[in-house]
Design a protein around this motif. Structure first.
Motif, PDB file in Angstrom:
ATOM      1  N   GLU A 101       1.184   6.003  -5.466  1.00 32.00           N
ATOM      2  CA  GLU A 101       2.881   5.782  -4.412  1.00 32.00           C
ATOM      3  C   GLU A 101       2.082   5.508  -2.510  1.00 32.00           C
ATOM      4  O   GLU A 101       1.990   4.916  -1.258  1.00 32.00           O
ATOM      5  CB  GLU A 101       3.713   6.594  -4.373  1.00 32.00           C
ATOM      6  CG  GLU A 101       4.734   6.039  -3.113  1.00 32.00           C
ATOM      7  CD  GLU A 101       6.071   7.608  -2.970  1.00 32.00           C
ATOM      8  OE1 GLU A 101       6.686   6.940  -2.392  1.00 32.00           O
ATOM      9  OE2 GLU A 101       5.881   8.426  -4.258  1.00 32.00           O
ATOM     10  N   GLU A 102       1.379   6.857  -2.722  1.00 28.90           N
ATOM     11  CA  GLU A 102       0.480   6.395  -1.191  1.00 28.90           C
ATOM     12  C   GLU A 102      -0.599   4.917  -0.906  1.00 28.90           C
ATOM     13  O   GLU A 102      -0.424   4.541  -0.140  1.00 28.90           O
ATOM     14  CB  GLU A 102      -0.510   7.951  -1.145  1.00 28.90           C
ATOM     15  CG  GLU A 102       0.546   8.926  -1.058  1.00 28.90           C
ATOM     16  CD  GLU A 102       0.673   9.717  -2.529  1.00 28.90           C
ATOM     17  OE1 GLU A 102       1.324  10.904  -2.651  1.00 28.90           O
ATOM     18  OE2 GLU A 102       0.284   8.912  -3.591  1.00 28.90           O
ATOM     19  N   GLU A 103      -0.893   4.311  -1.846  1.00 32.50           N
ATOM     20  CA  GLU A 103      -1.247   2.886  -1.602  1.00 32.50           C
ATOM     21  C   GLU A 103      -1.056   2.323  -1.509  1.00 32.50           C
ATOM     22  O   GLU A 103      -0.336   1.588  -0.684  1.00 32.50           O
ATOM     23  CB  GLU A 103      -2.038   3.104  -2.949  1.00 32.50           C
ATOM     24  CG  GLU A 103      -3.417   1.481  -2.978  1.00 32.50           C
ATOM     25  CD  GLU A 103      -5.077   1.971  -3.029  1.00 32.50           C
ATOM     26  OE1 GLU A 103      -6.436   2.029  -2.468  1.00 32.50           O
ATOM     27  OE2 GLU A 103      -4.746   2.943  -4.630  1.00 32.50           O
ATOM     28  N   ILE A 104       0.478   2.593  -2.427  1.00 29.47           N
ATOM     29  CA  ILE A 104       1.218   1.216  -2.025  1.00 29.47           C
ATOM     30  C   ILE A 104       1.737   1.118  -0.539  1.00 29.47           C
ATOM     31  O   ILE A 104       1.917   0.241   0.197  1.00 29.47           O
ATOM     32  CB  ILE A 104       2.779   1.578  -3.116  1.00 29.47           C
ATOM     33  CG1 ILE A 104       2.099   1.206  -4.455  1.00 29.47           C
ATOM     34  CG2 ILE A 104       4.290  -0.096  -2.779  1.00 29.47           C
ATOM     35  CD1 ILE A 104       3.462   1.780  -6.050  1.00 29.47           C
ATOM     36  N   THR A 105       2.311   2.256  -0.420  1.00 24.38           N
ATOM     37  CA  THR A 105       2.440   2.497   1.046  1.00 24.38           C
ATOM     38  C   THR A 105       1.583   1.960   1.699  1.00 24.38           C
ATOM     39  O   THR A 105       2.424   1.268   3.071  1.00 24.38           O
ATOM     40  CB  THR A 105       3.171   3.642   1.315  1.00 24.38           C
ATOM     41  OG1 THR A 105       4.268   4.173   0.501  1.00 24.38           O
ATOM     42  CG2 THR A 105       3.779   3.711   2.577  1.00 24.38           C
ATOM     43  N   ALA A 106       0.474   2.426   1.865  1.00 22.03           N
ATOM     44  CA  ALA A 106      -0.930   1.812   2.071  1.00 22.03           C
ATOM     45  C   ALA A 106      -0.673   0.425   2.816  1.00 22.03           C
ATOM     46  O   ALA A 106      -0.788   0.247   3.845  1.00 22.03           O
ATOM     47  CB  ALA A 106      -2.160   2.157   2.022  1.00 22.03           C
ATOM     48  N   VAL A 107      -0.680  -0.439   1.380  1.00 22.04           N
ATOM     49  CA  VAL A 107      -0.334  -1.946   1.425  1.00 22.04           C
ATOM     50  C   VAL A 107       0.078  -2.443   2.160  1.00 22.04           C
ATOM     51  O   VAL A 107      -0.038  -3.705   2.912  1.00 22.04           O
ATOM     52  CB  VAL A 107      -1.262  -1.793   0.016  1.00 22.04           C
ATOM     53  CG1 VAL A 107      -0.871  -3.630   0.335  1.00 22.04           C
ATOM     54  CG2 VAL A 107      -2.458  -1.711  -0.541  1.00 22.04           C
ATOM     55  N   ARG A 108       1.558  -1.712   1.780  1.00 22.21           N
ATOM     56  CA  ARG A 108       2.723  -2.198   2.339  1.00 22.21           C
ATOM     57  C   ARG A 108       2.701  -2.515   4.170  1.00 22.21           C
ATOM     58  O   ARG A 108       2.677  -3.501   4.624  1.00 22.21           O
ATOM     59  CB  ARG A 108       4.184  -2.314   1.838  1.00 22.21           C
ATOM     60  CG  ARG A 108       5.078  -2.648   2.268  1.00 22.21           C
ATOM     61  CD  ARG A 108       6.118  -1.890   2.561  1.00 22.21           C
ATOM     62  NE  ARG A 108       6.298  -0.934   3.628  1.00 22.21           N
ATOM     63  CZ  ARG A 108       6.657  -1.335   4.615  1.00 22.21           C
ATOM     64  NH1 ARG A 108       7.004  -3.070   5.203  1.00 22.21           N
ATOM     65  NH2 ARG A 108       6.770  -0.398   5.882  1.00 22.21           N
ATOM     66  N   ASN A 109       2.005  -1.156   4.974  1.00 24.45           N
ATOM     67  CA  ASN A 109       1.978  -0.896   5.949  1.00 24.45           C
ATOM     68  C   ASN A 109       0.913  -2.112   6.405  1.00 24.45           C
ATOM     69  O   ASN A 109       1.200  -1.769   8.036  1.00 24.45           O
ATOM     70  CB  ASN A 109       1.558   0.444   6.549  1.00 24.45           C
ATOM     71  CG  ASN A 109       2.750   1.358   6.109  1.00 24.45           C
ATOM     72  OD1 ASN A 109       4.105   0.690   6.027  1.00 24.45           O
ATOM     73  ND2 ASN A 109       2.930   2.337   5.672  1.00 24.45           N
ATOM     74  N   SER A 110       0.423  -2.261   6.044  1.00 26.55           N
ATOM     75  CA  SER A 110      -1.169  -2.907   6.384  1.00 26.55           C
ATOM     76  C   SER A 110      -0.989  -4.742   6.813  1.00 26.55           C
ATOM     77  O   SER A 110      -1.425  -5.597   7.095  1.00 26.55           O
ATOM     78  CB  SER A 110      -2.117  -2.698   5.585  1.00 26.55           C
ATOM     79  OG  SER A 110      -2.303  -3.395   4.864  1.00 26.55           O
TER      80      SER A 110
END
Length: 591
Positions: free
Chosen positions: A7-16
């Motif tokens: 979930e952390e990586e998904i969120t990081a990608v979306r925030n980028s």
């Protein structure tokens, strides 16, 4: 087995990623108020009806209902899995994933994959043969035609020599006859297997994603019955669905704000050599609605650059009418030279060719020029028919200046007086500016106070953590099963997220109906959160629940004959009625 993303990586990608930037990678965007918009790729859209909210990082089409966040768009547009969509968004935004994204790719259809491999091997072989000693006369011929080495490399032009050389090469590489025939590089007839493009120069054709799907091939023999032949339709090549050079031209076309449409391969090569990369071709076929659907994803401005001869002008007229009906702004290159683009390039150079494309006629200018060349305006009957045809096109114009201007031109040309009437008013559903309002948000206020109260509570919970806390403290549940499910999902999300980011929250929802409800709630015009607004919605829902319970008790009392049971139900009903009067009195006092 598909890799599971944290979930952390998904969120990081979306925030980028910025959703407008990602959607703009696929489709041309237009500014609409504070938001961006584009033609919706999920239905047959003619106006930009897909609205993009950069504040909320979501998109929504109010015509077909498609909506979601940046991952949803890529997933539905490219028809890939969620992890693949995350990887694609990371690639577009420049986010470096902690793993190799190729591990996420789903297997290609094996039947199509083998055809892609046969075709890719054919491209490599024919391109190599063109560079070998046997290809020397062919390279000289191409040079005489003005095709330079850089263009040969860019477009992977090749030479399929005589004597079934390709067949023997592919057999030596281990490809079976069935796959060679299925990809249409080899044919089977009475005398056996033979190369389809024997003794021809080959120009590879690719699909919109860049996969090789076929060839157009030119004979060097001036006596050849067919100068060009194309791949016949296969499992990967459908003529009416294919636009030559589309995979290379789509991004330059978005940047240029227009796409040039030609008839043949050599036209595209000429423009490429002149430094123009926003050029595609229909490979000599009549333009189809499916080809236009693809081109809408490049630009809404389509410039036709067909041949200037009678056949080319006829094709331009028919195709441009189809394009206008599909929502394009149409332009036509005014080529009065009598030369093809490659001839202009050879005789007059790149600057002259580029200058010609800037001499673009509007649709109405072309209509006058085209129809005037096909009617004898000295003949009354033909002049009358010409007038009717041009007048019909003028009546379609919504710009009053253009209507008056072209009507005056027609009167001057024919001597006939016109009565156009008023400009056609755009219907609400056809107006580009109002297209997003064509289908109302599903959460329209209804007569059902309970439904309205539950929707208001959910909408407030999506915008305020305080609303979530008030829901837990004062209510805790909703009566509608779907609304209750969504409320529990919001509560669960809020436990691990200090703020509810709508675009992130959407990624946690698997059910399409719930995702659509969240999108509808996010667009619903409702009051901003205050404790008073939330308290009022909770009390309205509680009042509705009391009313429902009182009605249930009334029906039970009528059905029960036992006096003691009736008395107990009557007592409960009286207590609830007193409680209900309290709610009603309070609402009356507030009014």
């Amino acid at each position: 087995m598909m890799m599971r993303l944290s979930e952390e990586e998904i969120t990081a990608v979306r925030n980028s990623a910025d959703i407008a930037e990602v959607i703009g990678h696929y489709l041309p965007l237009v500014k609409k108020g504070r938001s961006m918009a584009c033609v919706c790729p999920f239905h047959d859209d003619h106006d930009p009806s897909l609205s993009i909210s950069q504040d909320k990082q979501i998109y929504k089409c109010f015509v077909c209902g498609a909506g979601g966040n940046v991952f949803t768009f890529v997933q539905n547009y490219e028809k890939v899995s969620f992890p693949e969509a995350v990887a694609k968004v990371a690639e577009i935004s420049g986010y470096k994933l902690s793993f190799d994204p190729s591990a996420l790719k789903t297997p290609v259809d094996p039947k199509k994959d083998v055809l892609y491999k046969v075709l890719a091997e054919t491209i490599r072989y024919t391109h190599y043969q063109l560079g070998a000693q046997a290809g020397t006369p062919v390279r000289q011929y191409l040079s005489q035609r003005g095709i330079d080495e850089a263009t040969i490399e860019k477009f992977e032009i090749g030479w399929n020599g005589p004597g079934d050389e390709l067949l023997r090469f592919l057999q030596a590489k281990g490809y079976n006859e069935q796959d060679m025939v299925a990809s249409n590089v080899v044919r089977l007839n009475e005398s056996g297997l033979h190369d389809v493009f024997s003794s021809r120069i080959t120009f590879p054709i690719h699909d919109s994603l860049g996969n090789p799907i076929g060839f157009t091939a030119r004979s060097m023999d001036p006596e050849a019955q067919s100068k060009y032949i194309n791949t016949t339709e296969t499992d990967v090549y459908v003529k009416g669905h294919t636009v030559f050079n589309y995979h290379r031209a789509k991004q330059p076309s978005r940047q240029e704000g227009r796409v040039l449409l030609c008839e043949g391969v050599t036209d595209v090569l000429a423009f490429s050599q002149a430094g123009m990369d926003n050029v595609v071709a229909t490979l000599g076929t009549a333009c189809t609605s499916e080809q236009l659907r693809l081109l809408r994803q490049c630009s809404l401005h389509l410039t036709f650059c067909y041949d200037g001869d009678k056949a080319g002008q006829n094709a331009t007229y028919k195709a441009a009418q189809l394009a206008r009906a599909a929502g394009f702004e149409v332009g036509i290159v005014n080529n009065q030279t009598g030369l093809d683009p490659d001839e202009i390039l050879r005789r007059h150079g790149a600057e002259e060719l580029k200058a010609m494309t800037r001499k673009e006629l509007t649709w109405m200018e072309f209509v006058f020029q085209y129809l005037a060349s096909r009617y004898d305006l000295e003949n009354y009957s033909e002049k009358k028919e010409f007038t009717f045809k041009v007048e019909a096109e003028i009546k379609q114009l919504t710009d009053e200046f253009d209507r008056q201007n072209f009507a005056h031109q027609l009167e001057q040309l024919t001597g006939f007086h016109l009565d156009l009437g008023a400009a056609p008013a755009l219907k609400a559903e056809d107006s580009p500016s109002s297209r997003v309002k064509r289908v109302p948000v599903r959460l329209n206020p209804s007569r059902d106070g309970k439904t309205n109260a539950e929707h208001l509570i959910l909408a407030l919970m999506l915008t305020s953590r305080d609303a979530v806390e008030m829901f837990k403290e004062k209510l805790g549940f909703l009566l509608n099963e779907e609304n209750q499910q969504l409320a529990m999902m919001i509560l669960d999300y809020s436990r691990s997220h200090p703020q509810l980011q709508l675009a992130d929250f959407i990624s946690t929802i698997d059910e399409e109906a719930l995702r659509q409800k969240v999108l509808d709630l996010s667009e619903w015009e409702c009051p901003q959160f205050t404790p008073e607004v939330m308290e009022g919605a909770v009390r309205r829902l509680q009042r509705c629940m009391l009313e429902e319970r009182i009605n249930d008790l009334k029906q039970q009392i009528l059905r029960i004959s036992n006096p003691e049971s009736q008395a107990a139900l009557l007592h409960e009903r009286m207590q609830l009625q007193r409680e209900l009067r309290g709610y009603l009195d309070e609402e009356k006092h507030q009014d």
